[in-house]
Design a protein around this motif. Structure first.
Motif, PDB file in Angstrom:
ATOM      1  N   GLN A 155       3.770  97.703  36.638  1.00  0.00           N
ATOM      2  CA  GLN A 155       3.825  96.436  35.308  1.00  0.00           C
ATOM      3  C   GLN A 155       4.739  97.161  34.320  1.00  0.00           C
ATOM      4  N   GLU A 158       8.451  97.282  35.118  1.00  0.00           N
ATOM      5  CA  GLU A 158       8.978  96.011  35.063  1.00  0.00           C
ATOM      6  C   GLU A 158       9.276  95.733  33.684  1.00  0.00           C
ATOM      7  N   PHE A 159       8.381  95.693  32.832  1.00  0.00           N
ATOM      8  CA  PHE A 159       8.311  95.584  31.483  1.00  0.00           C
ATOM      9  C   PHE A 159       9.404  96.078  30.666  1.00  0.00           C
ATOM     10  N   ARG A 282       7.507  88.799  26.655  1.00  0.00           N
ATOM     11  CA  ARG A 282       7.271  89.542  27.872  1.00  0.00           C
ATOM     12  C   ARG A 282       6.124  90.563  27.524  1.00  0.00           C
ATOM     13  N   THR A 286       2.824  91.180  29.760  1.00  0.00           N
ATOM     14  CA  THR A 286       2.254  92.573  30.412  1.00  0.00           C
ATOM     15  C   THR A 286       1.037  92.935  30.037  1.00  0.00           C
ATOM     16  N   ARG A 289      -1.818  90.979  30.917  1.00  0.00           N
ATOM     17  CA  ARG A 289      -2.233  91.189  32.430  1.00  0.00           C
ATOM     18  C   ARG A 289      -3.039  92.360  32.543  1.00  0.00           C
ATOM     19  N   GLU A 359       4.481  84.470  30.968  1.00  0.00           N
ATOM     20  CA  GLU A 359       5.658  84.860  31.850  1.00  0.00           C
ATOM     21  C   GLU A 359       6.723  83.866  31.928  1.00  0.00           C
TER      22      GLU A 359
END
Length: 411
Positions: A155, A158-159, A282, A286, A289, A359
């Motif tokens: 994560q 990706e972030f 974003r 992140t 989650r 998201e």
């Protein structure tokens, strides 16, 4: 055969020192690995080299933030290694062996020592304050607590990758106009320094009457040639002042004014606004989650927002959320965020699907930023080229106007 001095950690995490004979550095590492030693230092005694890893380094270098590309590569590699089932310490050692960044190498070895001594990964990384973003450490800690460290790192990868992409797109929109502007100014200064004085001497020799606009250009050339060193020093002095007094209130105020101006410039305002919404959406998605508390996720977003106006607005949102207001109402009451953003957050809260909503918002704004930057580049490139041609052509025209008088004298 060369002799290598080593410092390493054994299977119990105890530091071991000694020497080993091997044909080269790689074989020395392999030989030590067969003895279940994790190498910290390895130096060739026959060449009288200094230890590869310094025993200490300054706190100033420790606290200096890591370059974004280096940090992003580290997170991506770490995530891939943990996903492949490689243990944390072994993954850190592999990255320490591979990286060319000496400071990162030392930090990773230091983290290995602390983990071997019983610390968690998040605790070991948090010792290097300023090098790793505090909210990256928070994500790692959240992954450790949930037992999903590999997922948390994925994560994070990706972030930060998407944050980096958005930042680079916005930067690219600013770089091209800046390059053209610098080129135009350089061209103008070159003409004022070298070309204009030659024409001035020619006109003086022939006693040509000089019209007002051309005389203004000649006077400007004299000023630039006389005080050129001072004109060149002004931007350097301004830059040095902002670096020396970057924490002073007047510098912060100037930056605030600059950010306000950006939000009122055509096209650039749209890029700034959409970029701020993309980064925040974003960030919140992140961290939400990953199970990080909302106020902590908002503070992470505040750190990542580049525009001072939005940072101040988000500070007000944090205060309102801490005071008990719902997130959507806090955004609405600060009067900075777009109605679409506020409405979507409100829907996410009402449906219990805030993570999915954020998201979608992040993806929407990221795509919008990319499209706006593409359109801006397509528009600004020909515009700046035309302006450059007009500038150079105007200067040449002013210089050639007196030649008409010279021509009439000889005809």
């Amino acid at each position: 055969m060369p002799i290598y001095r080593y410092v390493g950690l054994d299977a119990q995490g105890k530091k071991r020192r000694g020497t080993v004979e091997a044909a080269d550095l790689q074989r020395a590492r392999t030989r030590l690995a067969t003895q279940s030693l994790i190498v910290i230092e390895l130096s060739d005694l026959t060449r009288k080299e200094r230890p590869f890893f310094p025993s200490s380094f300054s706190m100033e270098r420790k606290s200096r933030p890591m370059a974004m590309k280096t940090f992003l590569l580290f997170v991506q590699q770490f995530s891939a290694l943990l996903k492949a089932g490689i243990p944390i310490v072994r993954a850190l050692q592999l990255m320490a062996d591979e990286t060319r960044d000496k400071r990162l190498k030392v930090i990773l070895i230091d983290a290995i020592e602390h983990i071997a001594a019983g610390s968690t990964l998040s605790s070991a990384l948090s010792l290097h304050s300023g090098v790793f973003p505090p909210f990256f450490v928070a994500l790692i800690r959240s992954g450790e607590q949930s037992g999903e460290l590999a997922t948390a790192l994925a994560q994070a990868a990706e972030f930060y990758e998407k944050q980096h992409t958005t930042r680079e797109e916005i930067k690219s929109a600013l770089i091209y106009p800046a390059v053209i502007t610098v080129f135009a100014l350089s061209t103008m200064l070159f003409m004022l320094f070298f070309a204009v004085p030659r024409f001035a001497g020619l006109y003086t020799d022939f006693g040509v009457s000089i019209p007002g606009p051309t005389q203004f250009l000649l006077d400007l050339s004299d000023i630039v040639r006389t005080y050129g060193w001072l004109i060149a020093a002004i931007p350097l002095i301004m830059w040095a002042s902002t670096q020396l007094f970057r924490h002073a209130s007047f510098v912060k105020r100037l930056r605030f004014i600059g950010d306000q101006l950006l939000l009122h410039m055509p096209v650039m305002s749209g890029i700034q606004i959409k970029g701020a919404h993309a980064r925040l959406a974003r960030t919140l998605a992140t961290f939400y989650r990953a199970g990080v508390p909302l106020t902590q996720a908002l503070r992470a977003g505040q750190e990542l927002l580049g525009n001072a106006i939005y940072r101040r607005s988000l500070k007000g949102v944090i205060e309102r959320v801490e005071g008990g207001e719902p997130l959507s109402r806090a955004f609405r009451n600060t009067h900075t965020w777009t109605p679409l953003f506020v409405h979507m957050v409100e829907i996410g809260e009402a449906t219990g699907e805030l993570e999915e909503t954020l998201e979608k918002l992040a993806s929407f704004y990221e795509q919008d930023v990319a499209q706006t930057v593409t359109r801006f580049k397509a528009l600004i490139e020909p515009t700046l080229i035309v302006l450059l041609m007009v500038l150079v052509g105007g200067l040449m025209l002013l210089m050639f106007i007196p030649m008409l008088s010279m021509y009439q004298q000889f005809v």
